[in-house]
Design a protein around this motif. Structure first.
Motif, mmCIF file in Angstrom:
data_model
loop_
_atom_site.group_PDB
_atom_site.id
_atom_site.type_symbol
_atom_site.label_atom_id
_atom_site.label_comp_id
_atom_site.label_asym_id
_atom_site.label_seq_id
_atom_site.Cartn_x
_atom_site.Cartn_y
_atom_site.Cartn_z
ATOM 1 N N GLU A 24 0.821 -1.220 0.000
ATOM 2 C CA GLU A 24 0.000 0.000 0.000
ATOM 3 C C GLU A 24 0.854 1.270 0.000
ATOM 4 O O GLU A 24 0.393 2.324 -0.437
ATOM 5 N N GLY A 26 2.786 4.225 -0.840
ATOM 6 C CA GLY A 26 2.983 4.991 -2.080
ATOM 7 C C GLY A 26 2.047 4.587 -3.206
ATOM 8 O O GLY A 26 2.249 4.972 -4.357
ATOM 9 N N PHE A 27 1.019 3.812 -2.867
ATOM 10 C CA PHE A 27 0.111 3.318 -3.919
ATOM 11 C C PHE A 27 -0.582 4.471 -4.653
ATOM 12 O O PHE A 27 -0.715 4.455 -5.873
ATOM 13 N N GLU A 28 -1.021 5.482 -3.883
ATOM 14 C CA GLU A 28 -1.756 6.582 -4.523
ATOM 15 C C GLU A 28 -0.882 7.314 -5.554
ATOM 16 O O GLU A 28 -1.374 7.738 -6.607
ATOM 17 N N THR A 29 0.407 7.407 -5.259
ATOM 18 C CA THR A 29 1.325 8.073 -6.200
ATOM 19 C C THR A 29 1.439 7.248 -7.483
ATOM 20 O O THR A 29 1.366 7.787 -8.589
ATOM 21 N N ARG A 30 1.610 5.924 -7.317
ATOM 22 C CA ARG A 30 1.706 5.045 -8.488
ATOM 23 C C ARG A 30 0.412 5.071 -9.289
ATOM 24 O O ARG A 30 0.397 5.099 -10.514
ATOM 25 N N MET A 31 -0.684 5.097 -8.538
ATOM 26 C CA MET A 31 -2.003 5.087 -9.182
ATOM 27 C C MET A 31 -2.227 6.357 -10.018
ATOM 28 O O MET A 31 -2.710 6.285 -11.150
ATOM 29 N N MET A 32 -1.863 7.489 -9.441
ATOM 30 C CA MET A 32 -2.056 8.750 -10.169
ATOM 31 C C MET A 32 -1.159 8.788 -11.407
ATOM 32 O O MET A 32 -1.564 9.311 -12.449
ATOM 33 N N THR A 34 -0.309 6.161 -13.132
ATOM 34 C CA THR A 34 -0.991 5.280 -14.098
ATOM 35 C C THR A 34 -2.122 6.025 -14.800
ATOM 36 O O THR A 34 -2.277 5.943 -16.023
ATOM 37 N N LEU A 35 -2.901 6.765 -14.014
ATOM 38 C CA LEU A 35 -4.030 7.503 -14.595
ATOM 39 C C LEU A 35 -3.548 8.563 -15.582
ATOM 40 O O LEU A 35 -4.128 8.740 -16.658
ATOM 41 N N ARG A 38 -2.511 6.890 -18.746
ATOM 42 C CA ARG A 38 -3.679 6.480 -19.547
ATOM 43 C C ARG A 38 -4.302 7.673 -20.256
ATOM 44 O O ARG A 38 -4.705 7.585 -21.398
ATOM 45 N N GLN A 39 -4.366 8.794 -19.515
ATOM 46 C CA GLN A 39 -4.953 10.002 -20.121
ATOM 47 C C GLN A 39 -4.114 10.475 -21.301
ATOM 48 O O GLN A 39 -4.648 10.956 -22.292
ATOM 49 N N GLU A 42 -4.797 8.026 -24.332
ATOM 50 C CA GLU A 42 -6.133 8.046 -24.936
ATOM 51 C C GLU A 42 -6.241 8.930 -26.168
ATOM 52 O O GLU A 42 -6.707 8.475 -27.207
ATOM 53 N N GLU B 26 -6.812 11.461 -5.569
ATOM 54 C CA GLU B 26 -5.681 10.928 -4.805
ATOM 55 C C GLU B 26 -6.081 10.764 -3.334
ATOM 56 O O GLU B 26 -5.731 9.779 -2.693
ATOM 57 N N ILE B 29 -8.277 7.756 -3.002
ATOM 58 C CA ILE B 29 -7.465 6.522 -3.023
ATOM 59 C C ILE B 29 -6.861 6.290 -1.638
ATOM 60 O O ILE B 29 -6.923 5.199 -1.081
ATOM 61 N N ARG B 30 -6.307 7.377 -1.091
ATOM 62 C CA ARG B 30 -5.651 7.284 0.219
ATOM 63 C C ARG B 30 -6.635 6.760 1.270
ATOM 64 O O ARG B 30 -6.304 5.925 2.091
ATOM 65 N N LYS B 33 -7.911 2.812 -0.047
ATOM 66 C CA LYS B 33 -7.011 1.775 -0.570
ATOM 67 C C LYS B 33 -6.927 0.562 0.352
ATOM 68 O O LYS B 33 -6.872 -0.570 -0.115
ATOM 69 N N PHE B 37 -7.470 -3.172 -0.865
ATOM 70 C CA PHE B 37 -6.386 -4.156 -0.731
ATOM 71 C C PHE B 37 -6.842 -5.350 0.106
ATOM 72 O O PHE B 37 -6.492 -6.488 -0.184
ATOM 73 N N GLU B 51 -1.507 -5.833 -6.405
ATOM 74 C CA GLU B 51 -1.329 -4.455 -6.889
ATOM 75 C C GLU B 51 -2.107 -4.262 -8.197
ATOM 76 O O GLU B 51 -2.755 -3.237 -8.404
ATOM 77 N N GLN B 55 -5.068 -1.607 -8.705
ATOM 78 C CA GLN B 55 -4.940 -0.558 -9.738
ATOM 79 C C GLN B 55 -6.160 -0.582 -10.658
ATOM 80 O O GLN B 55 -6.711 0.461 -10.996
ATOM 81 N N VAL B 59 -8.754 2.444 -11.396
ATOM 82 C CA VAL B 59 -8.883 2.959 -12.777
ATOM 83 C C VAL B 59 -10.360 2.932 -13.181
ATOM 84 O O VAL B 59 -10.902 3.913 -13.712
ATOM 85 N N TYR B 62 -12.269 5.637 -11.394
ATOM 86 C CA TYR B 62 -11.984 6.970 -11.973
ATOM 87 C C TYR B 62 -12.741 7.163 -13.287
ATOM 88 O O TYR B 62 -13.346 8.197 -13.516
#
Lengths: 98, 187
Positions: A24, A26-32, A34-35, A38-39, A42, B26, B29-30, B33, B37, B51, B55, B59, B62
């Motif tokens: 978990e 740093g997940f939000e950083t990785r997730m953002m 990824t987003l 993707r943007q 597209e 963000e 997510i925080r 999550k 998980f 993971e 993810q 996604v 969002y």
């Protein structure tokens, strides 16, 4: 196995929570990231699709023409027969193989 | 939005994301999550897959945020997406007819817990039996028995009626019992 035994096994499994703290982190950083990735991708996909649209249209016309001219002459005969009100004659010919 | 968004309700954060504020997402997510998980770890076979599932859940959330009507808490809506995603993973796994991995058990046993009088081999048999359940049956048991959701919550998450949840749970328990017995005989 009786219900009580299953309940106790499920209870034990319930207690076995995986420690996900490390994943978990740093997940939000990785997730953002990824987003955002993707943007960014597209519009490129849409742009490619838009650029390829005339090619698909041309292909559609070619295939349409081929279907009506080369692929089904038999079908064309039947359609003209229907138009000329000779469908029964055509149907008999078709069924008997004449 | 690090600590600034901390006191804002989820629904307002959703509105902010819709208005183009990605920092609000963000924060969402925080906040959520850990639950995502938690649910995904019941299904995932290793940390990488965990993971990947998490993810995919965020996604989907969002990209479908416009469809969230606010008739249920955001967390419940997200749990529904998480469950659907887990269902997809289980279905794909069944299609691949993958071998039941012993790693699953080792990975879920990372954290020591009370055994409730159960032998370790019985628990391993249960974990393998869970793997062999149909995705629908596995999810209904995961939600009710492992995640301790109520029948009402499970019905909302799985998008079925409460009666249907009870019927499925009864059927799933019966199948699970048979599978555990088989697994124990094989050992």
């Amino acid at each position: 196995m009786n219900d009580m035994k299953l309940e106790s096994l499920l209870g034990a499994l319930r207690g076995k929570v995986v420690n996900t703290a490390r994943i978990e982190h740093g997940f939000e950083t990785r997730m953002m990231a990824t987003l955002r990735q993707r943007q960014a991708q597209e519009p490129a996909v849409f742009f490619m699709a838009w650029k390829l649209a005339p090619m698909f249209l041309a292909l559609l016309f070619v295939m349409g023409g081929w279907v009506y001219t080369v692929a089904s002459p038999q079908g064309a005969v039947h359609f003209s027969a229907v138009g000329a009100r000779h469908e029964e004659v055509q149907m008999v010919r078709y069924m008997t193989g004449d | 939005m690090d600590s600034a968004g901390a006191g804002i309700p989820d629904e307002r954060l959703v509105d902010q994301v819709r208005a183009g504020d990605d920092a609000a997402f963000e924060e969402l997510i925080r906040r959520h999550k850990h639950k995502v998980f938690g649910m995904a770890s019941r299904i995932a076979r290793d940390p990488l897959e965990l993971e990947e599932i998490a993810q995919e859940v965020f996604v989907k959330a969002y990209e479908n945020l416009a469809r969230y009507r606010g008739d249920a808490p955001f967390g419940h809506w997200l749990a529904r997406i998480a469950t659907n995603t887990c269902h997809d993973y289980l279905r794909k796994r069944k299609q691949r007819r993958a071998e039941v991995s012993v790693d699953l058990y080792e990975w879920t046993l990372e954290a020591p817990a009370e055994l409730h009088g159960a032998e370790p081999e019985e628990l391993a048999a249960l974990a393998r039996a869970m793997e062999r359940l149909r995705p629908d049956d596995r999810l209904v048991l995961t939600l009710l028995e492992l995640e301790e959701k109520s029948v009402k919550e499970t019905a909302y998450i799985m998008e079925i009626s409460e009666g249907n949840v009870k019927v499925r749970a009864h059927r799933a328990r019966k199948t699970l019992k048979e599978l555990v017995e088989k697994e124990l005989k094989h050992e």
